[in-house]
Design an enzyme around this catalytic site. Structure first.
Site, PDB file in Angstrom:
ATOM      1  N   GLU A 173       0.834  -1.210   0.000  1.00  0.00           N
ATOM      2  CA  GLU A 173       0.000   0.000   0.000  1.00  0.00           C
ATOM      3  C   GLU A 173       0.864   1.253   0.000  1.00  0.00           C
ATOM      4  O   GLU A 173       0.689   2.150   0.835  1.00  0.00           O
ATOM      5  CB  GLU A 173      -0.982  -0.023   1.191  1.00  0.00           C
ATOM      6  CG  GLU A 173      -1.965  -1.159   1.090  1.00  0.00           C
ATOM      7  CD  GLU A 173      -3.204  -1.030   1.969  1.00  0.00           C
ATOM      8  OE1 GLU A 173      -3.269  -0.139   2.835  1.00  0.00           O
ATOM      9  OE2 GLU A 173      -4.145  -1.840   1.782  1.00  0.00           O
ATOM     10  N   GLU A 305      -5.064  -8.713  -0.328  1.00  0.00           N
ATOM     11  CA  GLU A 305      -5.891  -8.355   0.841  1.00  0.00           C
ATOM     12  C   GLU A 305      -7.324  -8.213   0.370  1.00  0.00           C
ATOM     13  O   GLU A 305      -7.608  -7.377  -0.501  1.00  0.00           O
ATOM     14  CB  GLU A 305      -5.408  -7.045   1.488  1.00  0.00           C
ATOM     15  CG  GLU A 305      -4.122  -7.212   2.257  1.00  0.00           C
ATOM     16  CD  GLU A 305      -3.713  -5.975   3.034  1.00  0.00           C
ATOM     17  OE1 GLU A 305      -4.597  -5.249   3.518  1.00  0.00           O
ATOM     18  OE2 GLU A 305      -2.491  -5.754   3.139  1.00  0.00           O
TER      19      GLU A 305
HETATM   20  O1  AHR Z   1      -5.476  -5.776   6.915  1.00  0.00           O
HETATM   21  C1  AHR Z   1      -5.422  -4.593   7.645  1.00  0.00           C
HETATM   22  C2  AHR Z   1      -4.724  -3.462   6.879  1.00  0.00           C
HETATM   23  O2  AHR Z   1      -5.490  -3.120   5.757  1.00  0.00           O
HETATM   24  C3  AHR Z   1      -3.370  -3.763   6.306  1.00  0.00           C
HETATM   25  O3  AHR Z   1      -2.354  -3.599   7.218  1.00  0.00           O
HETATM   26  C4  AHR Z   1      -3.248  -2.762   5.199  1.00  0.00           C
HETATM   27  O4  AHR Z   1      -2.417  -3.204   4.155  1.00  0.00           O
HETATM   28  C5  AHR Z   1      -4.694  -2.528   4.780  1.00  0.00           C
HETATM   29  O5  AHR Z   1      -4.984  -1.178   4.708  1.00  0.00           O
END
Ligand code: AHR
Length: 501
Positions: A173, A305
């Site tokens: 990110e 994610e």
């Molecule tokens: O999964 C929780 C958070 O969500 C992670 O650390 C991040 O990559 C995303 O914003």
């Protein structure tokens, strides 16, 4: 009656096992308590890893594990997590609850865990606050066999042989918590950092993952690819990447109003599923941009994610992201995994966030107790899709269900054939109230062996430490297999998987 038509002669692509992957961050009780309790714990463990959790994850057939973050990855300095535990540096986990991180789970512990799980490894490096040298030395420490400063340090710390990194993420990110970068700036950093992610073992290539977009940020995808593919001196470099990530979380009420994980109405049920269905559009549109640079689809879309993100359970640390998991999560998982399967030509990995005690977990723990969530059962029911071939399928007579503007397919499906010749059919009924009578027909197959299981319950049914089996996978026998067809009714709010030969 809806008809699921399967053309088993038309194989549409390989379903990478890694689509069924998981994510574990140094966040809340995911690593500490959830996975790692230390060798001296009273909770049964092997080299510090919880035995109950490891056994359950193996039974679910976990294919790959991503670590150490997440936002944590871009603040993680790997040398703090090696050597004698007593002397490891303590730090504040600024992102997640401001708690003390004692670094007792580090590189050696991660690879020990993956060895116990029998899964592939996905290490996420630090671009945001780390250096090229630090990243390069981490790869050397983990994977170099010969004589070198980092390989020698690994040996001094008790691990003679190198480990294998299957996937390496160059930042996380970086448009946000990983440094708030512009796509051009990150793209240039990717080009530089990835150069030093060396391939020390030619047979075990490290697959490099470039940080992709947040949700529908198509400009990020476009600009990062443009920057990475601009290689006048080496046009064959193909962006120097094997994967480009995508992050997408389902929040039914938007980021500021996520809502309770267990208390919701039917309108919120459909809003959640409509948000989950959006994954299809995201993959299609980001995929179309990737096609312009990579028409042969050599670069995987890594949805590393994904999952539901609701309010934390009342009374728990807001920075720990601990939430319950209901049949709604099960349907989100069932539908999303069907979407990933159907896009297996582009989606090569996906990691649900996160594996234990954080967001849409497959396992929750409390002290020595453990419960398997409805999402766990979906992953278990879908496991035969891993490394199978996607088959052509279509549901005739499949309507939409929903409330107001939130309309989703009544039933979602995907079908594959595995190496043993079994046809695996997974179906999710996204309606909260309407059963669907169904018939499955094949091109040529006349089923002689049919096994099935079902996960069903009220929309907010969930497992607790007091009632751990309220929602569980059960054998499904309520079908007729005759004249080459399988006839049954899929109840509202349920997931069914068939294994047919
Ligand atoms: O999964 C929780 C958070 O969500 C992670 O650390 C991040 O990559 C995303 O914003």
């Amino acid at each position: 009656m809806a008809k699921l038509i399967i053309n088993e002669k038309n194989k549409k692509g390989h379903i990478n096992a890694e689509i069924y992957g998981h994510f574990s961050e140094h966040l809340g009780r995911c690593i500490y308590e959830g996975l790692y309790v230390g060798e001296n714990s009273e909770i049964p463990n092997v080299n510090g890893m919880r035995k109950d959790v490891v056994d359950a994850l193996k039974e679910m057939k976990i294919p790959v594990l991503r670590w150490p973050g997440g936002c944590f990855a871009d603040e993680y300095h790997w040398k703090d997590g090696i050597g004698p535990k007593e002397t490891r540096k303590k730090m504040i986990n600024t992102h997640w609850g401001g708690v003390v991180e004692d670094n007792s789970f580090g590189t050696h512990e991660f690879f020990e865990l993956c060895e116990q799980l029998g899964c592939k490894t996905y290490v996420n490096g630090n671009v945001g606050s780390g250096t090229v040298q630090e990243m390069s030395e981490w790869v050397e420490y983990i994977t170099f066999e010969g004589v070198s400063p980092m390989a020698d340090l690994r040996k001094e710390n008790g691990h003679e042989k190198p480990w294998k990194i299957d996937y390496f993420g160059v930042g996380n990110e970086n448009w946000g918590c990983g440094g708030n970068m512009t796509p051009e700036y990150y793209g240039n950093l990717y080009r530089r950092f990835q150069t030093y992610v060396r391939q020390y073992n030619k047979e075990n290539k490290v697959q490099k993952i470039c940080c992709g977009a947040n949700v529908a940020d198509y400009a990020w995808t476009e600009d990062v690819l443009k920057t990475c593919f601009a290689h006048p001196s080496n046009p064959a470099s193909h962006g120097n990447m094997d994967g480009l990530s995508l992050h997408y979380y389902v929040h039914p009420g938007g980021w500021d109003k996520k809502g309770s994980a267990t208390q919701f109405d039917t309108a919120t049920w459909y809003k959640t599923l409509e948000r989950a269905d959006y994954m299809d559009e995201l993959i299609t549109r980001h995929g179309a941009i990737m096609d312009q640079y990579d028409p042969d689809k050599k670069i995987g879309m890594m949805v590393d994610e994904w999952g539901c993100w609701f309010d934390v359970e009342p009374g728990t640390n807001p920075g720990f992201l601990y939430q319950q998991n209901t049949m709604r999560d099960a349907l989100v998982a069932g539908h999303t995994l069907n979407i990933f399967n159907r896009h297996c030509d582009r989606v090569k990995m996906a990691c649900i966030a996160q594996m234990v005690n954080v967001l849409q977990s497959v396992i929750l723990t409390e002290g020595p107790k453990m419960v398997l969530t409805p999402t766990y059962h979906v992953f278990h029911m879908y496991k035969n899709h891993q490394d199978a071939e996607l088959l052509d399928s279509f549901i005739e007579g499949n309507g939409l269900v929903g409330e107001g503007e939130c309309q989703v397919p009544h039933v979602s499906e995907s079908v594959s054939v595995d190496a043993q010749g079994y046809v695996n059919v997974t179906l999710s009924n996204l309606s909260v109230s309407e059963d669907m009578p169904m018939e499955i027909s094949f091109n040529e197959l006349n089923p002689s062996s049919v096994e099935a299981s079902i996960l069903t319950g009220a929309m907010n049914a969930h497992n607790t430490f007091e009632d751990p089996e309220c929602v569980k996978e059960c054998q499904f026998i309520d079908f007729k297999a005759e004249d080459g067809k399988i006839v049954f009714t899929i109840p509202a709010c349920s997931v069914i998987s068939f294994r047919v030969k």
